[in-house]
Design an enzyme around this catalytic site. Sequence first.
Site, PDB file in Angstrom:
ATOM      1  CB  CYS A  18       1.232  21.205   3.315  1.00  0.00           C
ATOM      2  SG  CYS A  18       0.787  21.964   1.734  1.00  0.00           S
TER       3      CYS A  18
ATOM      4  CD  GLN B 103      -4.611  21.549   8.320  1.00  0.00           C
ATOM      5  OE1 GLN B 103      -4.010  20.515   8.019  1.00  0.00           O
ATOM      6  NE2 GLN B 103      -4.277  22.729   7.816  1.00  0.00           N
TER       7      GLN B 103
ATOM      8  CB  CYS C 153      -0.911  -0.005   1.235  1.00  0.00           C
ATOM      9  SG  CYS C 153      -1.910   1.483   1.433  1.00  0.00           S
TER      10      CYS C 153
ATOM     11  CD  GLU D  51      -9.525  28.976   0.458  1.00  0.00           C
ATOM     12  OE1 GLU D  51      -9.480  28.305  -0.589  1.00  0.00           O
ATOM     13  OE2 GLU D  51      -8.637  28.949   1.328  1.00  0.00           O
TER      14      GLU D  51
ATOM     15  CG  ASP E  79      -6.550  32.610  -8.351  1.00  0.00           C
ATOM     16  OD1 ASP E  79      -5.570  32.296  -7.659  1.00  0.00           O
ATOM     17  OD2 ASP E  79      -6.759  32.127  -9.484  1.00  0.00           O
TER      18      ASP E  79
ATOM     19  CB  CYS F  75      -6.352   1.509   6.876  1.00  0.00           C
ATOM     20  SG  CYS F  75      -5.301   2.986   6.765  1.00  0.00           S
TER      21      CYS F  75
END
Length: 457
Positions: free
Chosen positions: A413, A289, A82, A339, A366, A164
């Site tokens: 991230c 999140q 996986c 956003e 944007d 999982c």
Amino acid sequence: MARHRQRLDPDFEIAIDDLSHDGRGVGRREGKAVFVSGALPGERVRARQTAKNRHFDEAVAFEVIEASPDRVAPRCAHFGTCGGCALQHLDEAKQIEAKARVLAENLARIGHVEPREWFAPIRDAQWGYRRKGRLSVRWVEKKGKALVGFREQDPRFVADLSECHTVIPALGRRIPALSALVESLDGRRTIPQIEFIAGDGALDGGTPREGGVLALVFRHLEPLSDGDRERLLAFARREAVAVFLQPGGIDSVVPLWPEQVDLHFDLGAADIGADVGVRLQFRPLDFIQVNAGLNRQMIARAIDLLQPAPGDRVLDLFCGLGNFTLPIARRGFEVVGVEGDAGLVARARQNAEANGLPNARFFAADLTKDLAGEPWLRDGFDRLLLDPPRAGAAEVLAQLPLKAIPRIVYVSCHPGSLARDAGFLVKERGYTLLGAGVMDMFPHTAHVESIAVFERR
């Protein structure tokens, strides 16, 4: 002209010296770098070549000759096949150390910067933490079987999962039942994915229960038969999960059962350092999140690093549902959240109203485009918080009046885009990188989440 299959070398033995950014061991063979899945630094393994490239080769370890002292037994039987996890075979403390090295190397190599202080890593639950994601679905005609799971390490295939351990238990234990459900459907060939999301709410307006509510969104490429709708409805009622159907794009999602689902997550007063907490409502395909416990710690760390003073105005870019915006507003500061997703902005405004926070205002824009005409950009701000996607925030940072903003907190991230933007802020905009550190949002994966704080010199 006939296309010849690439000739791969026979199995070979190799010493592993390093760990790559995606969690593979790195060794050298005849001077050429080899990325070896399932191998750790300090090990000698036997490996099977899987791909040959001009500058590097790829392989998978099938025998560990000399094991690293940091090697542990993976919890999941599917590890190695996986593609959902890359680091289950590495001690948990060493995983976060490896992620910290990735962050440091990116800041130095790409941004040519180093923080004055390295923050202690933020960590939370290591298992059963993932409350949002997407499971791939594939009907295998020859086997008469439906596969439901994450993609394999070879992304052409779907892993045949029976369990999982990284997803929330409410989903992890139901994967075999989901496979059986898909197998029973007339439309099993036309269901490519099942998205999942969990919140603190309850089904059908009832009393919230331990573990909250799990919502499943079934994407179907063709209309479902009446029989399939009945089978999905029976599954939802029997398993006490919310089921949604998605026949087209994001806006096509409709509830099958129940008709009303309370999807939200709570941030308590103690989590955000306020007298009262906040509640954020969301829809099944909204971004939240994935790690609830880590998210609470991340919000607290971000506000602490932001150090807003009485009377300060805060700009929160890439704000989503208001994950940071609303807690900052609850602390009494005026906050503007921006956003690009208009749907998220609409729900952020609803969340601000529901929480009684008129000092939180939201705008849709944007942030990768020209912002000269945006009304919020003309307002003055004392603090800036950014939580951009993987591509980073280069376009918006180049347009902001940064001379007036003495302090920036950047939640990232992707360490590469953070490093690039950190170099811009330090080298071209007169900031000092005061501190940076990693946050283990995705334990047992190679994903690196981090946070950094900048101050104008």
